[in-house]
Design an enzyme around this catalytic site. Structure first.
Site, PDB file in Angstrom:
ATOM      1  CG  HIS A 102     -12.255  22.157 -22.786  1.00  0.00           C
ATOM      2  ND1 HIS A 102     -12.345  23.033 -21.658  1.00  0.00           N
ATOM      3  CD2 HIS A 102     -12.949  21.167 -22.424  1.00  0.00           C
ATOM      4  CE1 HIS A 102     -12.874  22.350 -20.619  1.00  0.00           C
ATOM      5  NE2 HIS A 102     -13.285  20.993 -21.356  1.00  0.00           N
ATOM      6  CE1 TYR A 126     -20.348  17.802 -34.407  1.00  0.00           C
ATOM      7  CE2 TYR A 126     -20.752  16.695 -32.627  1.00  0.00           C
ATOM      8  CZ  TYR A 126     -21.031  17.088 -33.675  1.00  0.00           C
ATOM      9  OH  TYR A 126     -22.146  16.564 -34.225  1.00  0.00           O
TER      10      TYR A 126
END
Length: 178
Positions: free
Chosen positions: A61, A147
């Protein structure tokens, strides 16, 4: 299938979801440096700003802002996906349709995009992005997922390091997006 039309705004700010074709693959985190390289490669030629991002094993995303006068996010995503896929070993099973089109079969063809409408919409999507690894059960606290742009926003003083831990519902002003 509905006749879906994408919205293109010059200099627009968008939320995106990109998903691997095989949801069991972990390519995005297993090959994170390749993904980062693909982003850098495309950004050099076709600039854009990454406002927030999270990379999970099988999807990502992010919120991207395009330069003034530019609305071509589709081309950027096509190039990012291609640059990433070229770096991976060709081990995936490909359908006849993908073979005919010269596609690797790493990514789902379609993707989700949403134009960010205002500051509240922006905040809700940034929160959603950063909380996503907790939502999917990869970590118990947002800060534990490496991440993510969350760590940079903590350095900038936007979030506290323990944001998204206990009491998450007390700290958010909107429902999570699905």
């Amino acid at each position: 299938m509905p006749n879906y039309r994408r919205v293109y705004l010059e200099g627009g700010c968008y939320f995106f979801t990109k998903v691997l074709a095989n949801r069991n693959n972990r390519f995005l985190t297993d090959y994170i440096e390749n993904l980062r390289q693909a982003f850098r490669e495309v950004m050099r030629v076709h600039p854009f700003k990454i406002d927030a991002a999270v990379v999970l094993p099988n999807h990502l995303h992010c919120i991207l802002t395009l330069p003034t006068g530019d609305d071509n996010y589709s081309m950027r995503w096509r190039q990012i996906k291609s640059a990433f896929s070229r770096q991976l070993p060709a081990t995936e099973v490909r359908s006849l349709s993908r073979k005919k089109k010269g596609e690797r079969g790493i990514w789902q063809r379609r993707f989700w995009e949403h134009v960010i409408r205002d500051e509240r919409d922006y905040r809700q999507h940034v929160d959603y992005i950063h909380y996503n690894p907790v939502k999917h059960g990869y970590v118990k606290q947002v800060k534990d997922w490496k991440y993510s742009s969350f760590h940079q926003t903590v350095k900038w003083g936007i979030y506290s390091e323990n944001w998204g831990g206990e009491g998450i519902n007390e700290n958010l002003d909107g429902e999570y997006l699905e």
